[in-house]
Enzyme design. Structure first.
Site, mmCIF file in Angstrom:
data_model
loop_
_atom_site.group_PDB
_atom_site.id
_atom_site.type_symbol
_atom_site.label_atom_id
_atom_site.label_comp_id
_atom_site.label_asym_id
_atom_site.label_seq_id
_atom_site.Cartn_x
_atom_site.Cartn_y
_atom_site.Cartn_z
ATOM 1 N N ARG A 1 0.635 -1.162 -0.075
ATOM 2 C CA ARG A 1 -0.022 0.054 -0.007
ATOM 3 C C ARG A 1 0.882 1.366 0.039
ATOM 4 O O ARG A 1 0.510 2.280 -0.730
ATOM 5 C CB ARG A 1 -0.664 0.093 1.253
ATOM 6 C CG ARG A 1 -2.230 0.849 0.945
ATOM 7 C CD ARG A 1 -2.711 1.047 2.344
ATOM 8 N NE ARG A 1 -3.373 -0.041 2.975
ATOM 9 C CZ ARG A 1 -4.297 -0.246 3.324
ATOM 10 N NH1 ARG A 1 -5.568 0.433 2.590
ATOM 11 N NH2 ARG A 1 -4.847 -1.267 3.934
ATOM 12 N N GLY A 2 1.849 1.043 0.811
ATOM 13 C CA GLY A 2 2.925 2.394 0.738
ATOM 14 C C GLY A 2 3.502 2.585 -0.462
ATOM 15 O O GLY A 2 3.354 3.954 -0.825
#
Lengths: 338, 640
Positions: free
Chosen positions: A277-278
């Protein structure tokens, strides 16, 4: 409760706090980035910025009377009542979620008025419905009660609000940009909720006297020479709005070179941030920034600019590291992307 | 933005005697200059109220810290001079009352939804009683209301303990602070706020000119006082204008700035610049040559303003407020801060069918909801002409609010229920619009209680090993805190050394706060174990009063050698330590003794026995091992 007697403080007139302003503009360009968390002392202009953002955002087209702000008549939920066929232009909704709000108010509940007076089983939409296609603002997000947090996590993840209670079975879209603010001295935020915010920025009161004086001066002018002040700043806000709209357009055609993708992955690997997600957020934010600056392609410097706000809250917390996560991101940035 | 100081003319040359002071607080017109003297306490009260009455919506309100008494009565009586209508709030006020909602009585009477107006619907002077008990949720709502235009809040704070105070979210937004402690009845006089003077000042207010320097001075002083955030200087600036208007000045003068700083900054101050760095020149040197008119009225060295602010602070108020800020971190972190007794506590669960009694409160809304879908059927049933037999499951006799639901009467005004009751009292005849509630509809409230734990670390900071051990303890505290959220733990830290013990970190869940407090913890001296245990006991008492479970973790490597009164002497010190340990054990709270000595110390094992806790020899523990061992030792305790 808000009266429209006075326009909110103009976004472009906020002194300093560049990180916070940039983060908010990026989410306005690409709502998919997924919200901003603003942590800092009281009275540093967190709420002011959010309310100013509401006035800055471009309007959206909604079906008149639709409780979830649908853009087309066929997208309105079937339980909605009093929906007209007309399309009207509305400001982007910015909904406040007050602390201590009840679950009923958030997700919606049986419309007890209608049940009592007409004997109908109807759904009364909650704040999540109103925030659809807009912003949901939670002041003091770190003091929010756990069961409300759980609820928000679920909806923010799925983009859909499902209500199964009191014989109701209702679902409606609830896609919103989550904006949270809080004072870290009063409590930490659960990692799961931290993760739901795309970007996180820390704000502090300006430390030099000149900036502080300038803040006071502008605020005083806003309060006491309102019309003149707004006249000065309204064109600036309008310019910013146009820039955001242009960036939204440009985003579609923006190129992402392979080298930048590689940089993204290398940085996240070096930092050991959990999950992908980062990386996705980092890339989206960098693209939005490039579009905002009118570039044709994303560059490494865009990546470097947004990396602290996209990654610092995703790192595993190391309580023995005095410097904090932002410094760790900076360190890795210097090593990985010279 | 700050004009540079062209000349070397500094603070020393500013004639202090030119600061304008009014004869009395409400004074109008120019009064001959007098030597600077802080306002007398009662004058300050009077002036604050006058200012508030002139511009309630701009100043946002007043934090009034006082116990109930004749002096407070005098102040509250004067509130009627405020131009906005007074509305009283209490800390447990619900959203319905604040924001309005369905007026059930009227709705049922007329048969269509009737909305009742909330307290916040129109601009008002909101008087919040018992403000020290104001939960975070209400504070957030009121804060939002104050951010909008129109409202003004008077927070009546009766806090007695240091940890009882107005929530900071509200305190930060209110311009004025008054404490009536120390004002004797004889010092006060009935307040008569001159309505004419007030309205004249209100007329003047928009025209009051404000020199740019006033804002600069106030900002600089706020910074020097360690006041975070910029609301304070903004409010002080506003206050300075109001005071100038009250005094009939065409522009803000330095006397007005001084008074404004005195009223708006005193309670927010966190540091005194003199204490941190003596003889530092004021951050913003005055600039007498800038403008003749301004120089005349606004040459204000910051230390002069600081002096005025200091004068407004009675004795130990600053420490009290600091303690309150720290303590708020705990109450703030636990969520809504709802009342903590009976079935009102904890996370609300869906209500379930049942009969309300002393221990179970009726959930009115859920009951109405349960009854709502059946109303049409029941009305038909109850209609007199066609008697029909009840369907299965709905066979109970109809139930009347007044007669059969005793708790309903306590939840709502009895008068508002009368339309709910059908005609004919206990009979089965209903009007068409009456509400049919049966026993099976009744819902009771349920809450899930979860006990949050406070780990009280008592760390031996004595002797040579102190530094290493302290570092380990700090590390362990931070590690535990980092994982505290999921486990719902709070952490407090007591350090003991020399002649006594000190609560270094009040119970908190905030890693940021912990780090700030833990940096720079001194070590060395004797081992006042008894004092540490006593302080732990006191902390535990406060913790328990909040409904949390205290757990003690004692980290030491030696035996007690300092008695409670600070006197050295091993025998008495040990006897007292055992005594304190027994009193801890008597409360039934859990404890762990971590022995960090290189050889296990028999005395400590005995002490852990007296404490009724676990003994854990852990020589050369590092932070990670210590927190692991603690978690293992405390794990069984979570079962309650």
């Amino acid at each position: 409760m808000t009266r429209t007697a006075r326009q909110p403080f103009p976004f472009s007139a906020i002194v300093g706090q560049e990180d916070m302003k940039t983060a908010m503009i990026l989410t306005a360009i690409d709502p998919g980035i997924g919200g901003v968390l603003v942590f800092g002392d009281r009275g540093t202009g967190k709420s002011t910025a959010v309310r100013a953002l509401a006035a800055l955002l471009p309007s959206i087209d909604v079906v008149e009377g639709c409780p979830v702000n649908s853009p087309r008549r066929d997208l309105c939920p079937d339980w909605a009542q009093g929906v007209a066929d007309r399309i009207v232009t509305r400001p982007t909704p910015v909904v406040d979620l007050p602390l201590g709000v009840t679950e009923d108010r958030v997700v919606g509940a049986l419309d007890i008025e209608r049940a009592l007076t007409r004997g109908e089983k109807a759904f009364e939409p909650g704040l999540l419905a109103r925030a659809n296609r807009g912003y949901l603002y939670i002041d003091e997000v770190n003091l929010l009660e756990d069961h409300i947090v759980d609820l928000l996590l679920d909806v923010a993840q799925s983009g859909e609000n499902v209500v199964e209670r009191e014989g109701l079975s209702i679902r409606h879209p609830a896609r919103f940009v989550l904006v949270g603010s809080g004072n870290p001295e009063e409590g930490e935020l659960r990692p799961q909720l931290l993760d739901r915010f795309g970007l996180s920025v820390e704000v502090a009161s300006p430390k030099d006297i000149e900036t502080r004086v300038e803040v006071i001066r502008r605020r005083d002018a806003y309060e006491n020479q309102h019309d003149r002040f707004m006249k000065t700043w309204r064109p600036m806000d309008a310019g910013l709005r146009n820039q955001i709209l242009a960036a939204r357009e440009a985003l579609q055609k923006l190129k992402t070179p392979g080298a930048v993708l590689h940089d993204c992955a290398a940085l996240c690997l070096a930092l050991g941030s959990d999950g992908l997600r980062g990386e996705l957020t980092l890339l989206r934010a960098a693209r939005a920034l490039a579009a905002f600056e009118g570039e044709a392609a994303v560059h490494r410097r865009h990546l470097k600019r947004v990396a602290p706000m996209a990654l610092s809250h995703r790192l595993r917390r190391d309580p023995l590291d005095e410097a904090g996560s932002a410094a760790r991101v900076d360190r890795s940035l210097a090593e990985v992307l010279p | 933005m700050v004009p540079p100081s062209p000349s070397g003319v500094g603070a020393a040359t500013v004639p202090r005697c030119q600061i304008t002071r009014p004869e009395h607080a409400g004074g109008r017109g120019d009064v001959p200059d007098r030597q600077i003297a802080p306002l007398a306490p009662w004058q300050r009260v009077e002036l604050a109220l006058m200012a508030l009455a002139v511009d309630p919506a701009g100043l946002k309100g007043l934090w009034l810290r006082s116990r109930v008494g004749p002096v407070l009565d005098r102040v509250t009586a004067a509130l009627s001079a405020l131009p906005l209508p007074l509305r009283r709030l209490h800390p447990l006020i619900g959203d319905e009352a604040l924001f309005g909602g369905l007026d059930l009585t009227a709705t049922l009477a007329v048969g269509r939804p009737v909305q009742a107006e909330g307290l916040l619907a129109r601009p008002a002077t909101l008087v919040l009683t018992m403000a020290e008990r104001c939960p975070a949720g209400l504070a957030a709502r009121l804060g939002q209301a104050l951010d909008g235009p129109g409202h003004c809040l008077i927070a009546l704070d009766e806090g007695a303990e240091a940890d009882e105070a107005l929530p900071p979210a509200l305190a930060d937004r209110l311009a004025l602070f008054l404490t009536l402690d120390g004002i004797a009845d004889s010092d006060s006089a009935p307040l008569r706020l001159d309505a004419e003077a007030l309205s004249a000042a209100r007329d003047r207010l928009p025209r009051v000119r404000i020199p740019a320097r006033a804002g600069e001075h106030l900002t600089a002083v706020a910074l020097a006082l360690g006041i975070p955030g910029l609301r304070a200087p903004l409010l002080a600036l506003r206050l300075a204008r109001v005071i100038a208007a009250l005094r009939g000045h065409p522009g803000v003068r330095r006397g007005d700035v001084l008074t404004a700083a005195e009223l708006a900054f005193a309670h927010r101050a966190r540091t005194w610049p003199e204490a941190a760095a003596p003889n530092v020149p004021p951050p913003l040197p005055p600039d007498p040559g800038a403008d003749a008119e301004q120089a005349d009225s606004l040459d204000l060295p910051e230390d002069l303003i600081l002096e005025a602010v200091r004068a407004a602070l009675p004795g130990d108020l600053l420490e009290h407020l600091a303690a309150a800020r720290a303590a708020r971190a705990l109450t703030g972190g636990t969520g809504a801060g709802e009342a903590r007794s009976g079935h009102r506590r904890g996370r609300p669960l869906p209500s379930r069918p049942g009969k309300p009694d002393a221990n179970h409160r009726l959930d009115l809304i859920a009951t109405l909801r349960a009854a709502a879908p059946w109303q049409a059927v029941r009305r038909r049933q109850a209609a007199p002409p066609i008697p029909i037999s009840s369907p299965p499951g709905e066979g109970e006799p109809p139930l009347f609010a007044r007669t059969a639901i005793p708790h309903l009467a306590t939840l709502a005004q009895p008068a508002s229920l009368s339309p709910l009751v059908g005609e004919g009292g206990g009979g089965a005849v209903f009007q068409n619009r009456s509400l049919h509630i049966r026993r099976s509809d009744l819902r009771i409230r349920r809450h899930l209680e979860r006990s949050e734990r406070v780990l009280i670390f008592a760390v031996d900071a004595s002797g040579s090993a102190a530094l290493a051990r302290l570092a380990e303890a700090k590390g362990a505290v931070e590690l535990l805190l980092a994982r505290a959220y999921a486990r719902r733990d709070h952490v407090a830290l007591i350090a003991f050394r020399g002649s006594g013990a000190e609560l270094v970190l009040p119970p908190t869940r905030s890693l940021v706060q912990a780090k700030r407090r833990l940096s720079g913890l001194p070590g060395g001296g004797g081992t006042p174990l008894a004092a540490a245990l006593r302080l732990a006991g006191e902390t535990a008492l406060r913790v328990r009063a909040r409904g949390l479970t205290p757990v003690l973790a004692l980290l030491t490597d030696g035996r007690a050698n300092v008695a409670l009164d600070g006197a050295p002497g091993r025998d008495r010190a040990e006897a007292e330590a055992v005594q304190m340990a027994q009193s801890w054990a008597a409360t039934g709270s859990a404890s762990v003794v971590i022995d960090t000595a290189s050889r296990p110390e028999a005395g400590l094992k005995r002490l852990s026995h007296s404490l009724g806790g676990v003994y854990l020899p852990l020589p050369r523990a590092d932070a990670a091992r210590m927190s692991q061992a603690l978690e293992a030792a405390l794990a069984p305790l979570k079962s309650d």
